[in-house]
Design a protein around this motif. Structure first.
Motif, PDB file in Angstrom:
ATOM      1  N   PRO A   6       0.796  -1.228   0.000  1.00  0.00           N
ATOM      2  CA  PRO A   6       0.000   0.000   0.000  1.00  0.00           C
ATOM      3  C   PRO A   6       0.825   1.272   0.000  1.00  0.00           C
ATOM      4  CG  PRO A   6      -0.140  -1.060   2.126  1.00  0.00           C
ATOM      5  CD  PRO A   6       0.582  -2.012   1.203  1.00  0.00           C
ATOM      6  N   SER A   7       2.127   1.182   0.187  1.00  0.00           N
ATOM      7  CA  SER A   7       2.931   2.400   0.115  1.00  0.00           C
ATOM      8  C   SER A   7       2.948   2.951  -1.299  1.00  0.00           C
ATOM      9  CB  SER A   7       4.360   2.135   0.599  1.00  0.00           C
ATOM     10  OG  SER A   7       5.042   1.289  -0.295  1.00  0.00           O
ATOM     11  N   PHE A   8       2.457   2.187  -2.277  1.00  0.00           N
ATOM     12  CA  PHE A   8       2.385   2.628  -3.661  1.00  0.00           C
ATOM     13  C   PHE A   8       1.201   3.566  -3.875  1.00  0.00           C
ATOM     14  CE2 PHE A   8       3.870  -1.954  -4.609  1.00  0.00           C
ATOM     15  CZ  PHE A   8       5.123  -1.678  -4.118  1.00  0.00           C
ATOM     16  N   GLY A   9       0.343   3.759  -2.896  1.00  0.00           N
ATOM     17  CA  GLY A   9      -0.869   4.553  -3.019  1.00  0.00           C
ATOM     18  C   GLY A   9      -2.080   3.650  -2.885  1.00  0.00           C
ATOM     19  N   ALA A  10      -3.260   4.196  -3.095  1.00  0.00           N
ATOM     20  CA  ALA A  10      -4.490   3.404  -2.991  1.00  0.00           C
ATOM     21  C   ALA A  10      -4.516   2.369  -4.111  1.00  0.00           C
ATOM     22  CB  ALA A  10      -5.709   4.309  -3.080  1.00  0.00           C
ATOM     23  N   LEU A  11      -4.788   1.112  -3.743  1.00  0.00           N
ATOM     24  CA  LEU A  11      -4.827   0.020  -4.712  1.00  0.00           C
ATOM     25  C   LEU A  11      -6.109  -0.770  -4.564  1.00  0.00           C
ATOM     26  CD1 LEU A  11      -1.225  -1.457  -4.283  1.00  0.00           C
ATOM     27  CD2 LEU A  11      -2.028   0.018  -6.111  1.00  0.00           C
ATOM     28  N   ARG A  12      -6.615  -1.253  -5.693  1.00  0.00           N
ATOM     29  CA  ARG A  12      -7.749  -2.173  -5.674  1.00  0.00           C
ATOM     30  C   ARG A  12      -7.226  -3.582  -5.440  1.00  0.00           C
ATOM     31  NH1 ARG A  12      -8.879   0.611 -10.588  1.00  0.00           N
ATOM     32  NH2 ARG A  12      -8.651  -1.384 -11.637  1.00  0.00           N
ATOM     33  N   THR A  13      -8.129  -4.487  -5.076  1.00  0.00           N
ATOM     34  CA  THR A  13      -7.744  -5.851  -4.741  1.00  0.00           C
ATOM     35  C   THR A  13      -6.969  -6.513  -5.872  1.00  0.00           C
ATOM     36  OG1 THR A  13      -9.712  -5.995  -3.368  1.00  0.00           O
ATOM     37  CG2 THR A  13      -8.592  -8.045  -3.847  1.00  0.00           C
ATOM     38  N   GLY A  14      -7.405  -6.346  -7.109  1.00  0.00           N
ATOM     39  CA  GLY A  14      -6.709  -6.945  -8.247  1.00  0.00           C
ATOM     40  C   GLY A  14      -5.287  -6.433  -8.388  1.00  0.00           C
ATOM     41  N   GLN A  15      -5.077  -5.153  -8.098  1.00  0.00           N
ATOM     42  CA  GLN A  15      -3.736  -4.582  -8.154  1.00  0.00           C
ATOM     43  C   GLN A  15      -2.847  -5.183  -7.074  1.00  0.00           C
ATOM     44  OE1 GLN A  15      -5.367  -0.552  -7.950  1.00  0.00           O
ATOM     45  NE2 GLN A  15      -4.230  -0.064  -9.827  1.00  0.00           N
ATOM     46  N   TRP A  16      -3.433  -5.415  -5.902  1.00  0.00           N
ATOM     47  CA  TRP A  16      -2.692  -6.076  -4.819  1.00  0.00           C
ATOM     48  C   TRP A  16      -2.233  -7.454  -5.269  1.00  0.00           C
ATOM     49  CZ3 TRP A  16      -1.904  -4.940   0.509  1.00  0.00           C
ATOM     50  CH2 TRP A  16      -2.360  -3.685   0.910  1.00  0.00           C
ATOM     51  N   GLN A  17      -3.150  -8.207  -5.873  1.00  0.00           N
ATOM     52  CA  GLN A  17      -2.820  -9.565  -6.291  1.00  0.00           C
ATOM     53  C   GLN A  17      -1.718  -9.573  -7.345  1.00  0.00           C
ATOM     54  OE1 GLN A  17      -6.928 -11.169  -6.960  1.00  0.00           O
ATOM     55  NE2 GLN A  17      -6.107 -12.824  -5.687  1.00  0.00           N
ATOM     56  N   GLN A  47     -18.902   4.352  -4.601  1.00  0.00           N
ATOM     57  CA  GLN A  47     -20.265   4.059  -5.034  1.00  0.00           C
ATOM     58  C   GLN A  47     -20.362   4.094  -6.555  1.00  0.00           C
ATOM     59  OE1 GLN A  47     -22.469   2.965  -2.845  1.00  0.00           O
ATOM     60  NE2 GLN A  47     -20.916   3.237  -1.273  1.00  0.00           N
ATOM     61  N   LEU A  48     -19.870   3.055  -7.180  1.00  0.00           N
ATOM     62  CA  LEU A  48     -19.911   2.901  -8.630  1.00  0.00           C
ATOM     63  C   LEU A  48     -20.609   1.593  -8.959  1.00  0.00           C
ATOM     64  CD1 LEU A  48     -16.199   3.813  -9.391  1.00  0.00           C
ATOM     65  CD2 LEU A  48     -18.167   5.301  -9.654  1.00  0.00           C
ATOM     66  N   VAL A  49     -20.962   1.416 -10.219  1.00  0.00           N
ATOM     67  CA  VAL A  49     -21.534   0.141 -10.659  1.00  0.00           C
ATOM     68  C   VAL A  49     -20.591  -0.413 -11.711  1.00  0.00           C
ATOM     69  CG1 VAL A  49     -23.496  -0.984 -11.756  1.00  0.00           C
ATOM     70  CG2 VAL A  49     -23.878   0.919 -10.189  1.00  0.00           C
ATOM     71  N   PRO A  50     -19.947  -1.559 -11.486  1.00  0.00           N
ATOM     72  CA  PRO A  50     -19.928  -2.305 -10.227  1.00  0.00           C
ATOM     73  C   PRO A  50     -19.124  -1.546  -9.172  1.00  0.00           C
ATOM     74  CG  PRO A  50     -18.371  -3.282 -11.752  1.00  0.00           C
ATOM     75  CD  PRO A  50     -19.074  -2.167 -12.500  1.00  0.00           C
ATOM     76  N   SER A  51     -19.368  -1.895  -7.915  1.00  0.00           N
ATOM     77  CA  SER A  51     -18.704  -1.177  -6.831  1.00  0.00           C
ATOM     78  C   SER A  51     -17.188  -1.373  -6.910  1.00  0.00           C
ATOM     79  CB  SER A  51     -19.224  -1.639  -5.473  1.00  0.00           C
ATOM     80  OG  SER A  51     -18.888  -2.984  -5.267  1.00  0.00           O
ATOM     81  N   MET A  52     -16.466  -0.393  -6.431  1.00  0.00           N
ATOM     82  CA  MET A  52     -15.012  -0.448  -6.440  1.00  0.00           C
ATOM     83  C   MET A  52     -14.523  -0.193  -5.024  1.00  0.00           C
ATOM     84  SD  MET A  52     -12.287   1.739  -8.706  1.00  0.00           S
ATOM     85  CE  MET A  52     -12.085   3.157  -7.654  1.00  0.00           C
ATOM     86  N   VAL A  53     -13.603  -1.028  -4.564  1.00  0.00           N
ATOM     87  CA  VAL A  53     -13.026  -0.898  -3.230  1.00  0.00           C
ATOM     88  C   VAL A  53     -11.526  -0.745  -3.399  1.00  0.00           C
ATOM     89  CG1 VAL A  53     -12.683  -2.049  -1.002  1.00  0.00           C
ATOM     90  CG2 VAL A  53     -14.828  -2.357  -2.243  1.00  0.00           C
ATOM     91  N   ASP A  54     -10.949   0.212  -2.675  1.00  0.00           N
ATOM     92  CA  ASP A  54      -9.494   0.302  -2.672  1.00  0.00           C
ATOM     93  C   ASP A  54      -8.994   0.423  -1.247  1.00  0.00           C
ATOM     94  OD1 ASP A  54      -9.486   3.094  -1.955  1.00  0.00           O
ATOM     95  OD2 ASP A  54      -9.643   3.640  -4.060  1.00  0.00           O
TER      96      ASP A  54
END
Length: 141
Positions: A6-17, A47-54
């Motif tokens: 996460p020191s790279f900035g906000a990441l989505r789950t796929g980016q983490w993987q 709050q997007l469709v589909p939802s996005m979590v970072d």
């Protein structure tokens, strides 16, 4: 080295993987929840469709990343030594078994992302987790 990503900035789950090859989605999810519970990262649902979590590193978590960055810097400076160490391990292994990579050598993705965001300021800290949350297992043992 999950805390370093996460020191790279906000990441989505796929980016983490993608930044941590070999980590299962289940283990990644469990680890992210633990880090969030410890107040080291913050989870943001868009709050997007589909939802996005970072997930982004909080200021408290930045204190854990700084020494890791020093260690990664040392590993990059001493890459030839670490390569020699890996060759020696491979030569000492019985035939047919793959040699384990040196754990101090950052992946190419991690190294390039670290260089790109080494000077980025961490996001502001989120509110502290509720006091009613159960203590992590490592604190109760």
């Amino acid at each position: 080295m999950v805390i370093d990503v996460p020191s790279f900035g906000a990441l989505r789950t796929g980016q983490w993987q993608r930044a941590m090859p070999g980590v299962s989605k289940k283990m990644l999810t469990q680890t992210l929840r633990e880090l969030e519970g410890d107040g080291l990262i913050v989870r943001t649902v868009h709050q997007l469709v589909p939802s996005m979590v970072d997930y982004a590193l909080m200021r408290r978590g930045q204190g854990f990343v700084e020494p890791l960055m020093v260690l990664y810097g040392w590993a990059q400076t001493h890459a030839a030594l670490l390569d020699e160490l890996e060759r020696n391990r491979a030569a000492a292994m019985p035939t047919g078994l793959p040699a384990a990579p040196c754990p101090l050598t950052p992946s190419a993705a991690a190294a390039s992302a670290m260089q790109a965001t080494a000077t980025a300021a961490p996001p502001a800290a989120a509110p502290a987790p509720a006091a009613t949350a159960a203590a992590p297992a490592w604190r109760t043992q």
